[in-house]
Design a protein around this motif. Sequence first.
Motif, PDB file in Angstrom:
ATOM      1  N   UNK A  35     -22.430  26.440 -34.379  1.00 34.96           N
ATOM      2  CA  UNK A  35     -21.224  25.741 -34.812  1.00 34.96           C
ATOM      3  C   UNK A  35     -20.138  25.716 -33.737  1.00 34.96           C
ATOM      4  N   UNK A  36     -20.501  26.109 -32.538  1.00 35.54           N
ATOM      5  CA  UNK A  36     -19.508  26.183 -31.470  1.00 35.54           C
ATOM      6  C   UNK A  36     -19.096  24.765 -31.046  1.00 35.54           C
ATOM      7  N   UNK A  37     -17.802  24.413 -31.171  1.00 34.43           N
ATOM      8  CA  UNK A  37     -17.373  23.059 -30.745  1.00 34.43           C
ATOM      9  C   UNK A  37     -17.476  22.878 -29.223  1.00 34.43           C
ATOM     10  N   UNK A  38     -17.515  23.986 -28.467  1.00 33.45           N
ATOM     11  CA  UNK A  38     -17.622  23.900 -27.011  1.00 33.45           C
ATOM     12  C   UNK A  38     -19.051  24.109 -26.537  1.00 33.45           C
ATOM     13  N   UNK A  39     -19.996  23.753 -27.428  1.00 27.66           N
ATOM     14  CA  UNK A  39     -21.400  23.991 -27.068  1.00 27.66           C
ATOM     15  C   UNK A  39     -21.801  23.208 -25.813  1.00 27.66           C
ATOM     16  N   UNK A  40     -21.365  21.952 -25.762  1.00 25.13           N
ATOM     17  CA  UNK A  40     -21.742  21.131 -24.601  1.00 25.13           C
ATOM     18  C   UNK A  40     -21.117  21.659 -23.319  1.00 25.13           C
ATOM     19  N   UNK A  41     -19.933  22.204 -23.438  1.00 24.05           N
ATOM     20  CA  UNK A  41     -19.289  22.756 -22.231  1.00 24.05           C
ATOM     21  C   UNK A  41     -20.017  24.000 -21.725  1.00 24.05           C
TER      22      UNK A  41
END
Length: 378
Positions: free
Chosen positions: A112-118
């Motif tokens: 659920x990490x919103x910064x997964x792509x980063x």
Amino acid sequence: MFALERDEREARAIERRRMLEEERRQRIFNPKARTIGVDVAALDEQVRIKEEAERAAAEREAAYAAEQERVRRQLLQLEAQAAEQRRDVLREQEAYRQRYQTYDSRKEFDLNDPDYLRKDLPARVADDDERLGPASLQKFEGEDLTGEERRKAQQEQMRRWVALQLAQKKQKQREEEEAQRLYELRQQEMTLRGLEMEEAQNRTRRAVQTAVKDYNAALAAEWAERERARKLAETREGLEEIHNNLNSDLLCENPYKAAAASQLPGRVVVTEFKGLLPEERERIRAIQAEQAEERARIEAARAEEERRWELQAEANRRAALRLEAQNQRERRAVNERVSGENAQLAAEARQRQEFINNKLYTNQPTQAYWDQWNTSTR
């Protein structure tokens, strides 16, 4: 001739028995004639003893109700304290969650990490990256890559994160154990307080019963003293009246009166007697004034006594009203229970009656069978 006399004797005997039977019927079937005399004084004494017992019971109930109200207030206070303690524990738990159980510390946070792509791997991590194709335009000659250093730095960072999580887990465990210990201590304290309150309530109830008993004994002694004083006052008034009658100038015909003095001792001249002298009238008026004052004092004392009895009666009436309200509540509960039981008993009685009428007793008595009852005294 002899047969006629025998028939007349039998007729007279039958008539005599018929008259005796009629008198017996009137005597037996008359409830007033059957009533046996009762001891009215004994019944009045029983009524008085019962009323005193009811008053004492009402006073005890009132004292017990007051003690119950005090205990109820203390229990409400303890419940409020327990509720406040529970709220404190919940606040501490919420603060602990806000501090140590954050959203990003969950084990499924990576999903659920919103910064997964980063945080994902870049398009190129090394020169030998298998993802790189001829047309990827990610590998250029002369490029300086620091992939090995980054992996070491990431491994070190991972070790630090694991150590931090272990420390936080141990701290959380210690805080939970401390919270559980405090909760158990509070529960023990509340249990001890409840036992102490129960013991205090028992002591108070015993003290109230003793006080009521002493108060009743004091009332009985006071009543006996008042009766003795009343009888003594009545005796004193009777003696004073007898003394006044014996010493009355009018009744004794004082021979020393100037206007009606007689030569004969103990007599007055009736034709010259014109009434009492002014000094005698003044003395009589003084005696009457004293009697009036004494009567006024008696009336005032009686009025004060009646006022005290009225206050006591009002207090008893209020206690009786409270007891009656409680009895009404109990009677309503009993009536509801009895109604349910009566309904059940009625159903059982109907079933039993149907069994008796339809299966057990099929030969029902006629009205002629019942009409012969209560027609004779034999």
